[in-house]
Scaffold this motif. Structure first.
Motif, mmCIF file in Angstrom:
data_model
loop_
_atom_site.group_PDB
_atom_site.id
_atom_site.type_symbol
_atom_site.label_atom_id
_atom_site.label_comp_id
_atom_site.label_asym_id
_atom_site.label_seq_id
_atom_site.Cartn_x
_atom_site.Cartn_y
_atom_site.Cartn_z
ATOM 1 N N THR A 577 5.310 -3.689 -2.688
ATOM 2 C CA THR A 577 5.247 -2.469 -3.496
ATOM 3 C C THR A 577 6.089 -1.363 -2.872
ATOM 4 N N ASP A 743 3.056 2.379 -9.485
ATOM 5 C CA ASP A 743 3.239 1.206 -8.633
ATOM 6 C C ASP A 743 3.114 -0.082 -9.443
ATOM 7 N N HIS A 747 6.561 -2.974 -10.836
ATOM 8 C CA HIS A 747 6.665 -4.440 -10.837
ATOM 9 C C HIS A 747 6.909 -4.973 -12.240
#
Length: 899
Positions: A577, A743, A747
């Motif tokens: 992350t 966060d 992705h």
């Protein structure tokens, strides 16, 4: 005449002699071979005449065998045919030879034919002798059978029969000697034993009978009794006694006939022998003529060889004496050359008294020496210039041979660089590479390559030049470390062979220090550029979240001294992350460090990993990360003066709302009619909405930095920048959940670009626009905040997920999972469908981190299929992330009117 003309004349003479010698010898040898072949052929035919004609004729004269003459006739015809067909036999020899064969056929064979008609004279005589012997044997048997006769009569019979047998034997011997003896014998030698035998036959007639009668034959048994009585028996002696005189009379007549036949044969044999003797004599004459021809050609060949050898020896002697004279002059020239070579005296000159080639060569040599004398002066001047240049050039220059020994010529500055004057004759490897940063294997490789290239083709040096290092760090005798730059260059001759190798050394210690300082300054400028590209507020949020993730990783390491897969997976998700956020904001230097640490975690996750859990090393890696993050933060605060979160401040301390919303509420309150209940309710609604929006952000604002990073990501993947649409759904996010939502969707956005959208060429082939689309929507569903993301790519690769799961042992071959359960496999730690590992994807951590962060906030993640193609390889889908409903507020929430 010049030497060249003399040599041409001698060569021409030798060539003529050798050619004439070869032609003459070839002709004489050819004649000699023909003569030898004729002699050999004649000898063969003579042997055939002896074995196939003479011997059979003699055999015929002895045996009278009629078939012999036919064989002799065929042999004569064959010999005649061979003689006539022999091309090498001259006509003068061929005609007499053929004449001999014709004479043999016409005379000798005719005589033999006539003589052969006479029978053998001994045949009848031998037959009579056999019959006489048989009759005498009968009389002996007769005496033995006469048992009743007196002894005197028997003795008389035995005496006469024995004498007769002895006389018969003498007669046979005399007959055999007469007819087989090579000497002429008298017929009386046969008549004497014959007359004696005739006399004894007369005495046998007068002997009394002994009374031995003949027995009746078996045929008499069939006769009648009366006939047997009337038949009279006969004495056994009567028949032989009566037959012997008759046989002797026939013998006498046959003897006369045999004597005549023998005489005729002797006469014919004498003629044939005479003819054969004449034939042999004529054959010997022909043989003598052939032998004479052969000897004549043999003598001629020897004469030709002798004459030619004499001419060749004369020419060789001429060459020897002429060569000796030339050699003396060449030796004088060589002596002058040798003196110049040994004394280095270029003032010496060779004698050039003649105008031939040697004289011309001497003149050319003298001219060359004069030029060398001038060149030597120039060379000495250039050597002095080179020596001066070597003494003053600011570089270290040396050369070495195949044994890696340094030559005496080197630049003076080399002693300053290496801090020693022990250079000439020293070993290159020890002098340059001892106490350097190179390992023993690398030094051995340099020694092998450098020495092996000297004396070889220049191409060999080019092939191996990459093995020679160009930069080393060496500790000097005084303890100072220097950075040396090495440049290798071959010195080749005119045939492109390396004679020696030049090595140029430069002390680049100060240059490397300046370069390092420049690189650090460049890195600092890059970091400043990266920070300035991010707003102060977002950068502050990134630093804060990164420190939090780092602190969480550190706690995991300290709390798990022995490691464990769960701990490693949690560390990996947090580090991944951090990398995703750093890449989103374009912080390249930080991204590179985080990627290297993440790679170590990825290796530790493998089932048979060779990287062990080392708490100290892992904490050291985090220390490096902390130093770099602190460096970014200090640069931002100190160098750029952007201390703190910036304009917005801490959302927990200050509530933020758009100025337009507040101004709208103030204007409404100023214009409100307090007596109108509806105006009061509307004012309350507007004010309450304004207050509710304090501390919230629209979804498109939250994702702005992520969307801004997508073009660079797409470009690195070879794809076009995607078109992104974000639907806020009349909702705004509360500030306390913004960090984790960013966060998570960092992705998910990256997954859409990397895995979801196809390459432009594939999209065009499938009838889609080259630019992909990503859609994000936010809404309240079942009292939960739902944020979904989807793209118009090929969909979720369910078959590929299934194959990866089978390969990783996450499901069995016979296990039948529906599409929802197969899709859920992507949330497992370490699961990835990427074909290769990159710094963007392939770790298998994206979806694992997404579901981990969502659960941590009390939410969950779900894959929703957007079609009904159950069981297909690819299906359209959206990823929905659910959070508690209080993570967002509604912009248009209606107030309930009080009743």
């Amino acid at each position: 005449m010049t030497i060249k003309q003399i040599s041409k004349l001698v060569s021409l003479t030798l060539a003529i002699i050798i050619i004439g010698f070869a032609v003459a010898v070839s002709w004489s040898l050819n004649q000699l071979n023909q003569a030898f072949a004729s002699v050999e052929f004649f000898g063969q035919q003579k042997d055939k005449i002896f074995t196939q004609i003479s011997q059979p004729i003699f055999s015929y004269l002895l045996t009278g065998e009629a078939t012999v003459l036919g064989e002799v006739e065929r042999a004569a015809n064959q010999i005649k045919t061979e003689v006539e067909g022999h091309t090498n036999l001259s006509a003068s020899l061929q005609a007499p030879f053929v004449g001999l064969i014709d004479e043999l056929q016409q005379t000798t064979l005719a005589e033999l034919t006539a003589a052969g008609k006479l029978a053998d004279p001994q045949v009848l005589l031998i037959n009579n002798e056999k019959q006489l012997s048989q009759h005498l044997q009968k009389l002996l048997l007769y005496v033995k059978e006469a048992q009743g006769a007196s002894q005197s009569k028997k003795q008389l019979y035995l005496k006469l029969v024995g004498d007769s047998q002895a006389a018969l034997i003498n007669l046979a011997r005399a007959r055999q000697s007469f007819f087989t003896s090579r000497k002429q014998m008298s017929p009386d030698n046969i008549n004497r034993p014959l007359q004696e035998l005739i006399a004894l036959a007369g005495e046998l007639k007068n002997l009394p009978l002994l009374g031995v009668m003949k027995q009746e034959s078996a045929a008499s048994d069939v006769l009648s009794f009366g006939e047997a009585e009337t038949k009279q028996s006969e004495d056994k002696a009567i028949e032989p006694i009566s037959e012997i005189p008759s046989l002797l009379q026939h013998y006498s007549k046959d003897m006369e006939l045999a004597l005549r036949i023998a005489q005729d044969k002797v006469t014919g044999q004498a003629k044939v022998n005479q003819q054969l003797s004449n034939l042999q004599q004529r054959l010997l004459t022909l043989e003598a003529e052939l032998t004479s021809d052969y000897l004549h050609y043999e003598r001629l060949t020897l004469i030709i060889i002798g004459v030619c050898l004499l001419l060749i020896i004369s020419a060789v002697l001429f060459c020897i004496f002429g060569g000796a004279r030339i050699l003396r002059r060449v030796s004088g020239l060589e002596s002058t050359m040798s003196n110049i070579a040994h004394t280095q005296d270029l003032s010496l000159r060779a004698e050039a008294l003649h105008n031939d080639e040697i004289g011309s060569m001497a003149q050319s040599f003298n001219s060359m020496v004069e030029q060398l004398q001038e060149s030597s002066k120039l060379l000495k001047q250039k050597i002095n210039d080179i020596q001066t240049m070597l003494q003053n050039m600011p570089q270290g220059l040396l050369s070495f041979d195949a044994l890696n020994k340094i030559n005496p010529e080197y630049s003076a500055h080399l002693e300053k660089i290496l801090e020693t004057d022990q250079i000439a004759g020293n070993d290159l490897i020890n002098l340059i590479f001892a106490d350097s940063n190179l390992g023993s294997d690398a030094i051995s490789q340099i020694a092998a390559v450098a020495g092996a290239c000297v004396g070889e083709d220049a191409m060999n040096f080019e092939f191996n030049q990459h093995l020679l290092v160009t930069e080393i760090e060496k500790e000097m005798p005084g303890g100072l470390k220097k950075a040396l730059d090495l440049n290798w260059a071959p010195v080749v001759n005119e045939i492109d062979v390396v004679e020696q190798i030049l090595l140029c050394l430069r002390d680049v210690t100060e240059l490397r220090e300046l370069s390092a300082e420049s690189a650090e300054q460049k890195r600092q400028l890059e970091i400043i550029g990266e920070i300035l590209a991010v707003s102060q507020e977002k950068f502050h949020q990134f630093i804060t979240s990164t420190k939090n993730y780092k602190a969480e990783i550190e706690n995991i390491i300290r709390d798990n001294p022995n490691g464990g897969l769960d701990a490693i997976n949690a560390m990996f998700r947090n580090m991944h992350t951090i990398k995703g956020n750093a890449r989103t904001f374009g912080l390249k230097n930080l991204t590179d460090l985080v990627h290297s640490i993440e790679s170590i975690y990825a290796e530790m996750r493998q089932p048979n990993s060779t990287v062990e859990w080392d708490q100290t090393r892992l904490l050291d890696d985090l220390t490096k990360l902390r130093h770099l993050v602190d460096h970014y933060a200090n640069t931002n605060e100190v160098s750029l003066g952007r201390k703190g979160p910036g304009r917005r401040g801490d959302v927990e301390k200050y509530l933020m709302v758009e100025h337009e919303k507040i101004q709208e509420a103030i204007n409404l309150l100023e214009k409100i009619n307090h007596s109108n209940i509806h105006d009061l309710i509307e004012a309350k609604r507007v004010v309450r909405r304004t207050l509710r929006l304090l501390g919230t952000e629209p979804l498109d604002t939250v994702f702005a930095s992520i969307v801004e990073s997508l073009p660079a990501l797409a470009q690195s993947l070879g794809k076009q920048e995607p078109e992104v649409s974000i639907n806020n759904g009349d909702l705004q996010l509360k500030s306390q959940g913004v960090g984790v939502i960013k966060d998570i969707f960092t992705h998910l956005f990256r997954n859409c670009v990397d895995h979801g959208l196809e390459m432009p060429a594939d999209r065009l082939a499938n009838g889609k626009p080259a630019q992909g689309r990503i859609a994000v929507a936010m809404e309240i569903e079942d009292d939960q905040l739902k944020i979904s993301i989807k793209d118009d790519g090929c969909g979720l690769a369910l078959n590929k997920i299934r194959q990866k799961a089978l390969a990783n042992g996450l499901m069995q071959e016979n296990e039948n999972l529906n599409d929802e359960r197969i899709a859920a496999l992507i949330f497992l730690p370490g699961f990835s469908t990427a074909d290769k590992l990159t710094d963007i994807s392939g770790r298998g951590v994206g979806m694992d981190a997404v579901i981990g962060f969502a659960r941590k906030e009390g939410g969950h993640v779900k894959i929703n299929f957007l079609d009904n193609k159950e069981g297909f390889d690819h299906r359209a889908f959206e990823t929905a992330v659910y959070f508690p409903a209080n993570y967002a507020v509604s912009i248009e929430e209606q107030l309930m009117a009080a009743t």
